[in-house]
Design a protein around this motif. Sequence first.
Motif, mmCIF file in Angstrom:
data_model
loop_
_atom_site.group_PDB
_atom_site.id
_atom_site.type_symbol
_atom_site.label_atom_id
_atom_site.label_comp_id
_atom_site.label_asym_id
_atom_site.label_seq_id
_atom_site.Cartn_x
_atom_site.Cartn_y
_atom_site.Cartn_z
ATOM 1 N N ASP A 1 -67.509 -4.617 -0.301
ATOM 2 C CA ASP A 1 -68.317 -4.441 -1.499
ATOM 3 C C ASP A 1 -69.205 -3.226 -1.274
ATOM 4 N N CYS A 2 -68.852 -2.109 -1.897
ATOM 5 C CA CYS A 2 -69.582 -0.864 -1.650
ATOM 6 C C CYS A 2 -71.005 -0.879 -2.192
ATOM 7 N N ALA A 3 -71.351 -1.893 -2.975
ATOM 8 C CA ALA A 3 -72.738 -2.034 -3.418
ATOM 9 C C ALA A 3 -73.628 -2.473 -2.256
ATOM 10 N N ALA B 1 -70.344 4.843 1.516
ATOM 11 C CA ALA B 1 -70.670 6.273 1.482
ATOM 12 C C ALA B 1 -71.000 6.804 2.876
ATOM 13 N N GLU B 2 -71.533 5.956 3.728
ATOM 14 C CA GLU B 2 -71.877 6.358 5.096
ATOM 15 C C GLU B 2 -70.624 6.654 5.927
ATOM 16 N N ARG C 1 -68.534 7.858 -5.480
ATOM 17 C CA ARG C 1 -68.036 6.803 -6.363
ATOM 18 C C ARG C 1 -66.829 6.152 -5.705
ATOM 19 N N PHE C 2 -66.730 4.833 -5.862
ATOM 20 C CA PHE C 2 -65.643 4.082 -5.236
ATOM 21 C C PHE C 2 -64.937 3.223 -6.270
ATOM 22 N N VAL D 1 -60.996 0.444 -0.849
ATOM 23 C CA VAL D 1 -61.478 1.193 -2.005
ATOM 24 C C VAL D 1 -61.103 2.655 -1.815
ATOM 25 N N VAL D 2 -61.002 3.366 -2.937
ATOM 26 C CA VAL D 2 -60.739 4.801 -2.937
ATOM 27 C C VAL D 2 -62.073 5.480 -3.216
ATOM 28 N N GLY D 3 -62.407 6.504 -2.421
ATOM 29 C CA GLY D 3 -63.656 7.223 -2.600
ATOM 30 C C GLY D 3 -63.436 8.563 -3.276
#
Length: 182
Positions: free
Chosen positions: A26-28, A33-34, A41-42, A51-53
Amino acid sequence: MLQLLYLLVAVVAWAAPGRDPAAHLDCASDPCAEVLPGAVRFEHPEGRPYVVGFDAGGEQVGWVVLSTDVVDIKAYSGKPLVTVVGLDGEGVITGARVVHHSEPILLVGIPEQELHDFVDQYVGRHATEQVQVGGDVDVVSGATVTVLAQSQTLLDAARTLGRDVGVIQAGAATAGHFVQDE
């Protein structure tokens, strides 16, 4: 002796990150991003564990995966080292971060930063690269089993992700091994 047991339980309860180790990426809340620099954005492709960044211009910069979504490797504690791993379009590891562990030696003896420093040694390495713990990357003294499990977790997660997105061919990875000092 009973007091020592209570102290150990208290330290484990305090030091273990609050993340649910069974949760999915869960990128939230996970450091996506790190581990994938440049991504702002993911998107989570349906039915995929990663996920794709994308960068600010909408260009794809790579992928991020949570290790426990693709591999099941137990560490010294008998539980996995839950690790977020980033991979670019060339199959190079762009970052990794341990987000949960239950390793007793890191909770009461060795500073947790030692594990984070160990993981940082994989950034910039191709996922198929043979990595010798104790040779190519420094071992954490007193936590050998933990870092061997972390190495396997990180590389296997990156390789699984790379194969799934098509930047690594099946069978391209070379198995790593531990190097004994002589």
